[in-house]
Structure formats: structure tokens, C-alpha cells
Design an enzyme around this catalytic site. Structure first.
Site, short mmCIF file in Angstrom:
data_model
loop_
_atom_site.label_atom_id
_atom_site.label_comp_id
_atom_site.label_asym_id
_atom_site.label_seq_id
_atom_site.Cartn_x
_atom_site.Cartn_y
_atom_site.Cartn_z
CD GLU A 126 0.85 0.26 3.03
OE1 GLU A 126 0.88 1.51 2.92
OE2 GLU A 126 1.77 -0.38 3.55
N GLY A 172 6.71 0.13 3.64
CA GLY A 172 5.44 -0.06 2.95
C GLY A 172 5.68 -0.28 1.47
CD GLU A 173 8.15 1.89 -1.76
OE1 GLU A 173 9.20 1.51 -2.34
OE2 GLU A 173 7.82 3.07 -1.63
N GLY A 174 4.77 -2.37 -0.52
CA GLY A 174 4.99 -3.75 -0.95
C GLY A 174 6.43 -4.18 -0.94
#
Length: 347
Positions: free
Chosen positions: A170, A312-314
Site C-alpha cells: 500500500e 510499505g509500498e509492498g
């Protein structure tokens, strides 16, 4: 690695239909799991010598419904949205950063771009109405029922034909606040137990963030009709989309790797509805965000990695993809004792 793509949510969905999908979720494929377990005993190594890699290979076979499992087309799906509660100063960064980071993904400049390239994974970035953040959950529900249902359905789009492993992540300024509020409302405890620095808030700013979580939980935890309603009240569009992707992956027999705290909190909504709902999911890593360890304990999950990450950000899921690919490659490619003419263990 394919180019990033962005899109806007489509037509409104029906939340009751999504509840129905959860009631119809398939279980693991016992035959595939048994075949993996049997082969594992024949490979040229002492029993248990590859540790958790052995159980990962069995897990992947069980949830893909085939033996051996394969990872020919892994996808990293990153959902991006904005949160109205960000206006409360809960992040060290302004809400504009969400859109700026989406542009960075599109240019190939983020950490997750590099990790996808290393592991030969497709990256898809799903931009969710960044100009229309959710509402401030300290005052009212973050979303309407149609909004959360549409976001759930939108997340299901990440599971396309041919994708055989899904990594979820996300991007959204304020979403660690939403994740803390969801976790606190689901599992109890004090807001301070779940609320961490996120993008790096400290001191008075962290104290204020804790108070925001307290206010949201106080307003919504008891008023929520069920976990989906809790997601509507305290969640975000990207968190709802992650939950939708997890459901669609289960229906399509696609194993899932969840990223860090916010991603796990989104998925936790589903386990609150059905205790088996996340059996097809692994958690990539233990985030440095302090609430993540507590959340995994509540879910009965152990992470694959513990690297002190909190981006974050995968990114953590993309790193863990390498572990899963390694497990499947060893299981499928190693010779058996018979094939290698190697003596097996003494009887």
C-alpha cells in the site's frame, strides 16, 4: 517486470455479495499438499534441513491446487489512497506525498521497482481517487457503504488470469493511523499499544497520533455492525482494496504474501469474519512499526523475515517473494535419493 498501471475505481459494488464470496471460499487442496509432503521426504537432504522452506513449498502447492507449485507470473500489487485523518497531523509528510510517490512508482524510482526487477515480478500500482480522501474518522465514518464495497471489488481486479502469486502492498499518508485504529478496535488494548511512528513522528506528534486513534476507536468500535463495517468506519480505500484482493486470490487459488503493518491490518478484517480466511497468506516481514508484532501474534502468524523495514509500498513482500521462489525451486528441482543414487537415511 511490466510497467506500472494506475486506474480509478469502477462501478459501485454490493457489500452483501462480497460477504457471500467469503462464505464460499475454497479450502486447501489436500492432494497437492500430500504430494508435496511425500516428495519432501525423498529429496537429497536430511529431513527438515531446509527448515521453513519445506513448509512454504507445501503451502504453495496446497493453495495453488497443483504439485509442484510454480511461480511463473508473480505480481506485486500496490494500492494507493489518501486518508482524511491525515489532516490531523498524524504523519511526518503531507498528503501530497501519496500522489508524488505514485508518480515515482511510474518512473521506476521507488524501492519496490528495484525489488520487482530483481525477482522478475510484475508491478501494478492502483491509484484510488487520490483527489478524494476518506473522511476524518474522529468525526464520522471514513467511508460510506458503497465506497468500501467498491474499493473491495476494485481490489479484486489485481487477481487476473495467469497470476500465480500475489504480493500486496500500500501507499497512503495516514494509513498507519488507520491500521492502528482497526487493530485496536479488532483486538483490544490501548491505542498506545498499536500506534507507532509511521513515517517518523515522535514526541508530541506521536502523542497526538495516539489520541487520534483513541478518538476513532471510541467513536466506532462499539457502533460497527461487523468487521466490514469497522473497515468502513476506520479504514481507507487502499486497505479495503487489499482485503478485496485477498478474497479474490482465495477464490482464484492464488497464494498471497502480505507486506507490513497496514497491509496486515487490512487482511485482519477478513480473519475476524472467518478464522481460516488468511490461511492462503504469508506475512512477508516483521515491520519496525511496533503494532505489527502484536497484530501478528493476534492472528497467529509468523513473518518470513525480520529486517527492521517499515517502508510499505509492498517492499517487504517483494523481498519475501525471493524466499518463496527459493522454496518452490528447491522442492521442484532437487533430485530424489533414488534419482541421485544417494543412500537415504538409515532405517
Amino acid at each position: 517486470m511490466s510497467d506500472d498501471q494506475t486506474a480509478e475505481p469502477g462501478p459501485e459494488a454490493d457489500l452483501e455479495e462480497i460477504r457471500g464470496l467469503m462464505r464460499a471460499m475454497p479450502g486447501p487442496d489436500k492432494a497437492a499438499a500430500d504430494a508435496a509432503r511425500s516428495r519432501e521426504t525423498e529429496l537429497t537432504k536430511p529431513a527438515g534441513a531446509l527448515g521453513r522452506l519445506e513448509t512454504i513449498a507445501e503451502w504453495a502447492a496446497a493453495w495453488q491446487g497443483r504439485h509442484p507449485a510454480k511461480v511463473d507470473r508473480p505480481r506485486v500489487a500496490v494500492f494507493a489512497a489518501n486518508h482524511g485523518v491525515a489532516a490531523r497531523g498524524v504523519s511526518a509528510y503531507p498528503a501530497d506525498v501519496t500522489a508524488q510517490m505514485v508518480a515515482n512508482f511510474q518512473r521506476g524510482g521507488a524501492a519496490v521497482n528495484q525489488l520487482c526487477a530483481v525477482h522478475d515480478a510484475e508491478l501494478r500500482v492502483y491509484e484510488m481517487a487520490l483527489d478524494h480522501p476518506t473522511l476524518d474518522f474522529t468525526l464520522e465514518p471514513a467511508m460510506g457503504e458503497a465506497d468500501v464495497a467498491t474499493a473491495l471489488a476494485y481490489g479484486m481486479m489485481a487477481v487476473e488470469e495467469g497470476v500465480d502469486l500475489l504480493c500486496l502492498g500500500e501507499m497512503g499518508i495516514g494509513n498507519s493511523t488507520s491500521a492502528a485504529a482497526l487493530s485496536c478496535a479488532l483486538f483490544g488494548g490501548a491505542a498506545a499499544d498499536w500506534t507507532g511512528p509511521g513515517t517518523g513522528v515522535q514526541g508530541d506528534a506521536l502523542t497526538a497520533k495516539i489520541k487520534v486513534v483513541e478518538a476513532g476507536v471510541a467513536l466506532h468500535a462499539q457502533a460497527a455492525a461487523d468487521p466490514f463495517d469497522l473497515l468502513r468506519r476506520l479504514g481507507g480505500l487502499e486497505l479495503a482494496a487489499i482485503a478485496g484482493a485477498v478474497i479474490a486470490a482465495r477464490m482464484g487459488r492464488v497464494p498471497v504474501i502480505l507486506d507490513g503493518f497496514a497491509c496486515t491490518a487490512a487482511a485482519a478484517i477478513l480473519q475476524a469474519i472467518d478464522e481460516t480466511a488468511l490461511d492462503h497468506c504469508l506475512i512477508a516481514h516483521r515491520s519496525a512499526e511496533p503494532g505489527h508484532g502484536r497484530l501478528m501474534q493476534a492472528l497467529g502468524k509468523e513473518p518470513l523475515l525480520d529486517l527492521g523495514m517499515r517502508l510499505g509500498e509492498g517492499s517487504g513482500a517483494a523481498v519475501a517473494l525471493g524466499v518463496v521462489k527459493s522454496a518452490i525451486a528447491c522442492h521442484a528441482g532437487m533430485a530424489t535419493f533414488a534419482e541421485a543414487a544417494v543412500s537415504g537415511p538409515a532405517a
